[in-house]
Design an enzyme around this catalytic site. Sequence first.
Site, PDB file in Angstrom:
ATOM      1  N   GLU A 182       0.808  -1.230   0.000  1.00 48.02           N
ATOM      2  CA  GLU A 182       0.000   0.000   0.000  1.00 48.02           C
ATOM      3  C   GLU A 182       0.839   1.276   0.000  1.00 48.02           C
ATOM      4  OE1 GLU A 182      -2.887   0.077   3.098  1.00 48.02           O
ATOM      5  OE2 GLU A 182      -3.953  -1.681   2.363  1.00 48.02           O
ATOM      6  N   GLU A 394      -5.497  -8.599   0.878  1.00 50.49           N
ATOM      7  CA  GLU A 394      -6.079  -8.257   2.188  1.00 50.49           C
ATOM      8  C   GLU A 394      -7.547  -7.952   2.016  1.00 50.49           C
ATOM      9  OE1 GLU A 394      -4.369  -5.184   4.672  1.00 50.49           O
ATOM     10  OE2 GLU A 394      -2.351  -5.744   4.034  1.00 50.49           O
TER      11      GLU A 394
HETATM   12  C1  NOJ Z   1      -4.007  -2.455   5.348  1.00 51.72           C
HETATM   13  C2  NOJ Z   1      -2.653  -2.633   5.937  1.00 51.72           C
HETATM   14  O1  NOJ Z   1      -1.826  -3.287   5.016  1.00 51.72           O
HETATM   15  C3  NOJ Z   1      -2.648  -3.363   7.264  1.00 51.72           C
HETATM   16  O2  NOJ Z   1      -1.394  -3.196   7.827  1.00 51.72           O
HETATM   17  C4  NOJ Z   1      -3.750  -2.813   8.146  1.00 51.72           C
HETATM   18  O3  NOJ Z   1      -3.734  -3.371   9.423  1.00 51.72           O
HETATM   19  C5  NOJ Z   1      -5.070  -3.062   7.474  1.00 51.72           C
HETATM   20  N1  NOJ Z   1      -5.103  -2.307   6.247  1.00 51.72           N
HETATM   21  C6  NOJ Z   1      -6.283  -2.640   8.303  1.00 51.72           C
HETATM   22  O4  NOJ Z   1      -6.234  -1.278   8.519  1.00 51.72           O
END
Ligand code: NOJ
Length: 519
Positions: A182, A394
């Site tokens: 990200e 994710e």
């Molecule tokens: C994306 C991130 O990669 C991760 O580190 C985070 O905990 C989650 N979103 C939830 O916010």
Amino acid sequence: NTFVISFYRIIFSVGKAQDFPAGFKFGVATAAYQVEGAWNISGRASSIWDEFVHSRPQATADHSTGDVACDSFHLWRRDIDMVAELGVDFYRFSISWTRLYPNGFTNYLNEDGKRYYEDLIDTLLNRGIEPLVTLYHWDLPQKFQDLGGWTNPLVVEWFAEYARAVFTLFADRVHTWITINEPIALCDMVYHVGSHAPGILSPGVGNYICMKNVMLAHAKAWRIFDEEFRSKHYGRIAICNMHLAYEPASDEETEAAELARQLFVGVYTHPIYSAAGGWPPKIEKIISDRSLKDGYNYSRLPAFTTAEKDLIRGTYDFYAMNYYTGRLVRKAKIADKYGIWPLEASTDLEVIVYPDPKWKMSDSYWLYVYPEGIRHQLNWIGKNYGNQAIIITENGYSDSKMDLNDKERVQYHRGHLKQVLLSIYEDDVNVTGYTAWSLMDNFEWNSGYTQRFGLYAVDFTSPLRTRTPRASALYYGAVVRQRLLDPVYDNPYQTSRASNIVIHTSVNLFITLINLMYC
Ligand code: NOJ
């Protein structure tokens, strides 16, 4: 239970539309700073997150740190047991740069760090679980931050050298890699919002410089893998993007929504995945025009040279997407107040973004439940960048409770998995994997431990950091094993459990009878 499953398949004609295709892989994810703890032992040096939370306790909702987190540095065997309990195909985790290379530079390898990741990878492989490794999940060595971090163009070489060193150690065993997780979180959330480490406010300037360096760093790492490792050790590697489903607030706002998508995602994908390469043309023009209008001599978004465009273009083997939520988009009106990009507005684009009041809110202020958005995003990727393999790296739901009967999280995953199946079967998008965030509750950045995303609940008050499966872990494990959206599973936390067991037993008896009749 096979009887019960076949019963469900036949009677409820579950069939193709709810079946996950052969070859579709399931996983769970964590990231180093969020779970490992052991921040200053076994030779690990400080990263920007260590420094940030230690120097600014108010940066996290509960003034907490990742000093201990889930203590996975010590409890990694239990983590692997959990991954195995779920029955998933892969475990996505990240490497802490400063655990392996405390100087940031690769002149000194910390043997304890090497052993830790080696044990993790080897044990996963021995148990038939594929490691999916992220090189960078936001934890830059503090030593590099002191030299300008992601706004210093030298970061491109620092990252490339680190990537080469990690490939040298593990590319014989790890075959799926993410370069950077990200990028929006390490550019915009740092320089635009100031909420992420190292929290430097330089909106509209720092974030754009960071973006260019991130693109180049990713590209160099990909090329190193491609040229020096791919022929010896097969593998695939890509950057991982956060997608927010930006939807037009009305029919007149389709262009505004597409611009928002381009600023939120396109800046990190167009240079890599498009045929032309470089920044998304409309975004490049808007920022350049605005910069000149505001008296700058050149665009605040640094241009790529032709050689840089060529270096970056084509540096992918698949598409990695994180998806959680969505926003509506409309053009700004004169009286509008501009909030902060990317959750409220973009001054450069003159758009306002906001959640649809119909979407249910989770306990995280930013996460509204909008499952259809994941399908729209998958389609957007297919439409813009062709029919390549997409891994959802994710997807997850947060609450603030220890509650083990996490019905909302079960619904969230089910709702999103349903949309994934629709994209596969109805839209012909080549989605090949799904990753639940997260294996367990962990340090949720600015929310500290107040927001929990785990399939397993972690008791942060206990020195043992006890992990307990929630209903969502049981649901997800059943999805994975039965390859069905609505699998049969027993939820021990349900109050009506007894009646469930009675129903399942009756169904079992009924099926047995039918089978006996046909035998
Ligand atoms: C994306 C991130 O990669 C991760 O580190 C985070 O905990 C989650 N979103 C939830 O916010």
